[in-house]
Design a protein around this motif. Structure first.
Motif, mmCIF file in Angstrom:
data_model
loop_
_atom_site.group_PDB
_atom_site.id
_atom_site.type_symbol
_atom_site.label_atom_id
_atom_site.label_comp_id
_atom_site.label_asym_id
_atom_site.label_seq_id
_atom_site.Cartn_x
_atom_site.Cartn_y
_atom_site.Cartn_z
ATOM 1 N N GLU A 1 0.845 -1.192 0.000
ATOM 2 C CA GLU A 1 0.000 0.000 0.000
ATOM 3 C C GLU A 1 0.879 1.240 0.000
ATOM 4 O OE1 GLU A 1 -3.221 0.277 -0.304
ATOM 5 O OE2 GLU A 1 -3.154 2.446 -0.065
ATOM 6 N N PRO A 2 0.891 2.083 -1.003
ATOM 7 C CA PRO A 2 0.073 1.937 -2.217
ATOM 8 C C PRO A 2 0.451 0.673 -2.984
ATOM 9 C CG PRO A 2 1.709 3.687 -2.488
ATOM 10 C CD PRO A 2 1.761 3.265 -1.064
ATOM 11 N N CYS B 1 4.065 -7.685 -12.599
ATOM 12 C CA CYS B 1 3.868 -8.339 -13.885
ATOM 13 C C CYS B 1 4.379 -9.773 -13.792
ATOM 14 C CB CYS B 1 4.627 -7.554 -14.954
ATOM 15 S SG CYS B 1 4.189 -8.040 -16.602
ATOM 16 N N HIS B 2 3.464 -10.716 -13.979
ATOM 17 C CA HIS B 2 3.834 -12.139 -13.984
ATOM 18 C C HIS B 2 4.026 -12.592 -15.434
ATOM 19 C CE1 HIS B 2 2.093 -12.058 -9.945
ATOM 20 N NE2 HIS B 2 2.532 -13.276 -9.736
ATOM 21 N N VAL B 3 5.227 -13.061 -15.766
ATOM 22 C CA VAL B 3 5.440 -13.679 -17.066
ATOM 23 C C VAL B 3 5.619 -15.175 -16.822
ATOM 24 C CG1 VAL B 3 6.901 -13.798 -19.108
ATOM 25 C CG2 VAL B 3 6.527 -11.593 -17.967
ATOM 26 N N VAL B 4 4.764 -15.960 -17.455
ATOM 27 C CA VAL B 4 4.830 -17.420 -17.275
ATOM 28 C C VAL B 4 5.192 -18.023 -18.619
ATOM 29 C CG1 VAL B 4 3.525 -19.488 -16.662
ATOM 30 C CG2 VAL B 4 3.066 -17.329 -15.469
ATOM 31 N N SER B 5 6.178 -18.899 -18.623
ATOM 32 C CA SER B 5 6.572 -19.491 -19.912
ATOM 33 C C SER B 5 7.107 -20.900 -19.709
ATOM 34 C CB SER B 5 7.624 -18.620 -20.601
ATOM 35 O OG SER B 5 8.889 -18.844 -20.008
ATOM 36 N N ARG C 1 8.229 -21.789 -16.108
ATOM 37 C CA ARG C 1 9.148 -20.772 -15.600
ATOM 38 C C ARG C 1 8.337 -19.523 -15.268
ATOM 39 N NH1 ARG C 1 11.820 -24.615 -16.112
ATOM 40 N NH2 ARG C 1 13.913 -24.876 -16.946
ATOM 41 N N PHE C 2 8.797 -18.784 -14.267
ATOM 42 C CA PHE C 2 8.122 -17.511 -13.995
ATOM 43 C C PHE C 2 9.153 -16.401 -13.903
ATOM 44 C CE2 PHE C 2 9.514 -16.951 -9.665
ATOM 45 C CZ PHE C 2 9.681 -18.242 -9.174
ATOM 46 N N LEU C 3 8.703 -15.238 -14.276
ATOM 47 C CA LEU C 3 9.472 -14.014 -14.076
ATOM 48 C C LEU C 3 8.463 -13.018 -13.511
ATOM 49 C CD1 LEU C 3 11.920 -12.504 -16.651
ATOM 50 C CD2 LEU C 3 10.404 -11.072 -15.303
ATOM 51 N N VAL C 4 8.640 -12.697 -12.251
ATOM 52 C CA VAL C 4 7.696 -11.780 -11.611
ATOM 53 C C VAL C 4 8.429 -10.474 -11.322
ATOM 54 C CG1 VAL C 4 6.186 -11.371 -9.635
ATOM 55 C CG2 VAL C 4 6.363 -13.676 -10.603
ATOM 56 N N TYR C 5 7.950 -9.432 -11.922
ATOM 57 C CA TYR C 5 8.539 -8.107 -11.787
ATOM 58 C C TYR C 5 7.653 -7.312 -10.843
ATOM 59 C CZ TYR C 5 9.617 -3.295 -13.362
ATOM 60 O OH TYR C 5 9.953 -1.967 -13.432
ATOM 61 N N ARG C 6 8.271 -6.790 -9.801
ATOM 62 C CA ARG C 6 7.509 -5.918 -8.897
ATOM 63 C C ARG C 6 8.155 -4.539 -8.905
ATOM 64 N NH1 ARG C 6 6.913 -6.693 -2.416
ATOM 65 N NH2 ARG C 6 9.164 -6.496 -2.546
ATOM 66 N N ASN C 7 7.349 -3.539 -9.126
ATOM 67 C CA ASN C 7 7.829 -2.168 -9.112
ATOM 68 C C ASN C 7 6.905 -1.407 -8.187
ATOM 69 O OD1 ASN C 7 7.356 0.714 -10.205
ATOM 70 N ND2 ASN C 7 9.311 0.147 -11.134
ATOM 71 N N ARG C 8 7.508 -0.663 -7.209
ATOM 72 C CA ARG C 8 6.597 0.051 -6.324
ATOM 73 C C ARG C 8 7.143 1.421 -5.947
ATOM 74 N NH1 ARG C 8 3.891 -1.258 -2.665
ATOM 75 N NH2 ARG C 8 4.353 -0.017 -0.842
ATOM 76 N N LEU C 9 6.228 2.254 -5.526
ATOM 77 C CA LEU C 9 6.505 3.652 -5.221
ATOM 78 C C LEU C 9 7.250 4.265 -6.400
ATOM 79 C CD1 LEU C 9 7.125 3.427 -1.395
ATOM 80 C CD2 LEU C 9 5.027 3.886 -2.647
ATOM 81 N N GLN C 10 8.341 5.006 -6.147
ATOM 82 C CA GLN C 10 8.951 5.699 -7.282
ATOM 83 C C GLN C 10 9.817 4.786 -8.141
ATOM 84 O OE1 GLN C 10 8.844 7.244 -4.129
ATOM 85 N NE2 GLN C 10 7.087 8.376 -4.916
ATOM 86 N N VAL D 1 12.447 -1.779 -7.434
ATOM 87 C CA VAL D 1 12.276 -2.884 -8.369
ATOM 88 C C VAL D 1 12.743 -4.182 -7.742
ATOM 89 C CG1 VAL D 1 13.047 -3.890 -10.571
ATOM 90 C CG2 VAL D 1 12.578 -1.445 -10.428
ATOM 91 N N ASP D 2 11.930 -5.200 -7.851
ATOM 92 C CA ASP D 2 12.360 -6.542 -7.484
ATOM 93 C C ASP D 2 12.040 -7.479 -8.630
ATOM 94 O OD1 ASP D 2 13.279 -6.345 -4.683
ATOM 95 O OD2 ASP D 2 11.227 -5.646 -4.335
ATOM 96 N N LEU D 3 12.914 -8.447 -8.797
ATOM 97 C CA LEU D 3 12.728 -9.427 -9.853
ATOM 98 C C LEU D 3 12.801 -10.807 -9.216
ATOM 99 C CD1 LEU D 3 12.336 -9.199 -12.859
ATOM 100 C CD2 LEU D 3 14.818 -9.230 -13.143
ATOM 101 N N PHE D 4 11.730 -11.537 -9.321
ATOM 102 C CA PHE D 4 11.704 -12.906 -8.786
ATOM 103 C C PHE D 4 11.652 -13.854 -9.986
ATOM 104 C CE2 PHE D 4 9.355 -10.114 -5.863
ATOM 105 C CZ PHE D 4 9.980 -10.353 -4.648
ATOM 106 N N VAL D 5 12.666 -14.676 -10.143
ATOM 107 C CA VAL D 5 12.735 -15.555 -11.310
ATOM 108 C C VAL D 5 12.944 -16.984 -10.844
ATOM 109 C CG1 VAL D 5 13.927 -16.012 -13.488
ATOM 110 C CG2 VAL D 5 13.784 -13.668 -12.626
ATOM 111 N N GLY D 6 12.253 -17.914 -11.484
ATOM 112 C CA GLY D 6 12.467 -19.304 -11.094
ATOM 113 C C GLY D 6 11.542 -20.251 -11.833
ATOM 114 N N LYS D 7 11.385 -21.427 -11.224
ATOM 115 C CA LYS D 7 10.586 -22.493 -11.818
ATOM 116 C C LYS D 7 9.401 -22.810 -10.913
ATOM 117 C CE LYS D 7 15.070 -23.314 -13.148
ATOM 118 N NZ LYS D 7 16.288 -22.864 -12.432
ATOM 119 N N ARG D 8 8.324 -23.211 -11.534
ATOM 120 C CA ARG D 8 7.175 -23.661 -10.754
ATOM 121 C C ARG D 8 6.829 -25.075 -11.168
ATOM 122 N NH1 ARG D 8 2.355 -19.315 -11.309
ATOM 123 N NH2 ARG D 8 2.220 -20.507 -13.236
#
Lengths: 179, 451
Positions: A98-99, A104-108, A125-134, A137-144
């Motif tokens: 919050e806010p 963005c979840h990219v699944v491939s 495979r996943f690539l999860v991009y998190r962007n917050r406030l100004q 940036v975090d990038l979570f990458v891996g396998k499911r």
């Protein structure tokens, strides 16, 4: 799985397509922050597990991922806890989201590993991009690895999800996104 | 000593940290020179938490830990003795071990192949007879070992400073409280084991934000953790009346901030109105075996402590560790604006598996970066840092005035000062000790505590 006939090959293609569409739909719900709809796609008996990855010696790969049965993980929970997390985000008071973050979840690389009755084992495979406030940036990458179960209402439900994040020290300050 | 001339002219550290009045310059949280001095004067001299003996039960077992910014190895040698070594080859500095944990009777450097025994001795040097002509004094080039190590009821602590006092003297009046932090729930000493692995994560903030405020900042809970309270998640794993904590067993008691101002240790404590252990309160309704087990352990503890008052405090040990509540929280400095947080989870050694599982799963959903509660702490600690960095922002002081002037001693907890349960007394204590460490030339001026 062996494919013997054209009919089986077509069924297989349709299944792959259906599974992919389900995974993309899930990603869409999460990215649009429609968490209350997303949680309906989670089976009541789900096991949602994100192990911690160890640095281990060659030959000890079996110990690389923490064990859900006896060890500490990033997440190791069932639907009640996941539903609690959804409830928490939906309070509007969960400061870590919050806010709201932009996610963005990219699944491939979707592969069907096994079909067993009404359950399908799927790796992706996943690539999860998190962007917050100004500018955070975090990038979570891996396998499911998921077990998806046919469901008369939602089409499919996630019955088991193992999320293998390719990090040892978590490089994000927290994990408040769903995978 | 560092002199700050960037935003305020030639302020001494003493001038930056007025703990008596609760004015503390933001500089000490954001200034690179001050940070470097902390690594030298605090992390190079204080006793630091390294690990637990249950992590290395067998000869050759090792656990890669950390002291300050530096990697260290906790090793059980062939004879069963514990050691803590700096994780660097004495030849060219390569890490001799890059595994998180494991078992090895030899640490062989992957660079040139120098190898070390589990007691740190340099035992193998390639080309020793030919190139070195047998002239290298191997006995002088073993792994660099900490100056002192202490096994405190199973927990392992170490310091790089040979002049540091014993760990017990470093703790002072905190000894009984910390000892109880490593008890099993039956009250038995050294009653815990550590779960594996350790949760490690990077937090973009100065280490003192979490290190000095966690378990010393009772004022944050209602606001920071409002969403958890609203969403209601207790040990049961489901809605439970909005209480995010379990219900601890207790007698009628009063909670205080308790600290040892001269030593910087402290946290939250209780003074009980009667001796012994209070009646058991069911906490784990949905995990029946857990309540049965903890009830039984409570009865054993009550036997042990019959007639004794259990006044004491949850353990925040200066400079960067909090022990207790089934977890060890360790905040490593990782650059002035980054903290590497390590979280260990603990459980009774002899607990049955369903109890261990319930405990473990509760800690995972409550604590750490994925924890419903602590994920919100990270947000606050994170953004307090950049908001303190600006040219104008760093001219300002932080306000540590909550409860200033209202601390008092109490005979029931000798060595501690008490203050209202929501306050900043122990944060001021930590800052006072911080200042002592930063100004002192050696342990001669710090031991047992500067007056």
């Amino acid at each position: 799985m062996a494919i013997d006939t054209t009919q089986q090959a077509i069924e297989r293609l349709l299944l792959e397509r259906e599974i992919e569409q389900f995974l993309y739909h899930e990603a869409e719900l999460l990215d649009e922050r429609r968490f209350s709809e997303w949680i309906d796609l989670i089976a009541d008996d789900v096991h949602y597990h994100m192990p911690i990855r160890r640095n281990v010696k060659f030959g000890e790969q079996a110990r690389e991922n923490s064990d859900a049965d006896s060890e500490i993980s990033w997440f190791d929970e069932g639907k009640a806890t996941l539903a609690g997390r959804v409830r928490q985000i939906n309070t509007g008071l969960h400061w870590a989201e919050e806010p709201p973050s932009r996610v963005c979840h990219v699944v491939s690389n979707v592969q069907i590993l096994d079909v067993h009755g009404d359950e399908v084992k799927v790796k992706s495979r996943f690539l999860v991009y998190r962007n917050r406030l100004q500018d955070e940036v975090d990038l979570f990458v891996g396998k499911r690895e998921d077990i998806l179960r046919r469901d008369p209402i939602t089409g499919w439900k996630v019955a088991k999800r193992t999320i293998v994040l390719d990090q040892n020290v978590l490089l994000a300050k927290n994990i408040t996104v769903f995978f | 000593m560092v002199h700050i001339s960037r935003s305020r002219q030639d302020r001494s550290l003493r001038d930056l940290v007025d703990w008596e009045q609760g004015h503390v310059s933001r500089e000490i949280y954001v200034n690179e020179d001050i940070y470097q001095q902390e690594l030298e004067q605090i992390f190079g001299r204080a006793w630091l938490f390294v690990g637990h003996e249950s992590q290395v039960p067998n000869p050759g077992d090792f656990f890669q830990s950390r002291m300050g910014e530096e990697s260290v190895l906790l090793v059980r040698d062939r004879k069963g003795e514990l050691h803590v070594f700096l994780n660097t080859c004495r030849h060219r500095g390569m890490k001799v071990c890059r595994y998180d944990e494991g078992n090895s009777l030899l640490f062989t450097c992957p660079f040139h192949g120098w190898s070390y025994d589990t007691d740190g001795r340099l035992v193998g040097v390639p080309n020793f007879q030919t190139a070195y002509r047998g002239e290298l004094d191997k006995s002088a080039w073993g792994l660099h070992e900490v100056a002192q190590m202490s096994n405190f009821y199973g927990s392992i602590w170490a310091t790089w400073d040979p002049k540091a006092p014993s760990f017990e003297d470093f703790l002072g009046a905190f000894v009984p409280s910390l000892r109880r932090s490593f008890e099993g729930s039956d009250g038995g000493d050294n009653g815990l084991e550590f779960f594996s692995p350790v949760q490690k994560w990077r937090l973009p903030t100065n280490w003192k934000f979490p290190g000095f405020s966690f378990a010393g900042d009772h004022a944050h809970g209602a606001m920071t953790h409002r969403s958890t309270t609203v969403a209601a998640f207790g040990p049961q794993g489901e809605l439970a009346g909005g209480d995010r904590h379990g219900v601890p067993s207790r007698w009628a008691s009063t909670e205080y901030e308790m600290s040892i101002p001269a030593l910087g240790h402290g946290g939250h404590g209780r003074i009980y109105e009667q001796p012994g252990v209070g009646p058991y309160v069911e906490t784990w309704q949905t995990v029946l075996q857990a309540d049965d087990y903890y009830h039984e352990m409570r009865d054993k503890k009550a036997e042990k402590y019959a007639g004794q008052y259990l006044h004491g405090v949850s353990g925040c040990v200066f400079p960067n560790v909090i022990c207790g509540g089934s977890r060890i929280l360790l905040w490593h400095p990782h650059g002035v604006g980054v903290t590497e947080s390590w979280r260990f989870y603990t459980v009774d050694k002899g607990a049955p598996k369903p109890v261990k599982d319930a405990q473990r799963r509760y800690m995972m959903r409550y604590c750490g970066p994925g924890g419903m509660t602590e994920s919100d702490d990270m947000e606050n600690w994170n953004y307090a840092y950049p908001a303190s960095l600006g040219t104008v922002a760093r001219r300002l002081d932080y306000n540590f005035q909550n409860g200033v002037g209202h601390a008092y001693a109490d005979d029931r907890v000798p060595g501690f000062t008490l203050n209202y349960r929501i306050g900043e007394e122990n944060q001021r204590s930590r800052l006072r000790r911080w200042l002592d460490f930063m100004e002192a030339g050696s342990w001669d001026e710090l031991s047992p505590a500067k007056r």
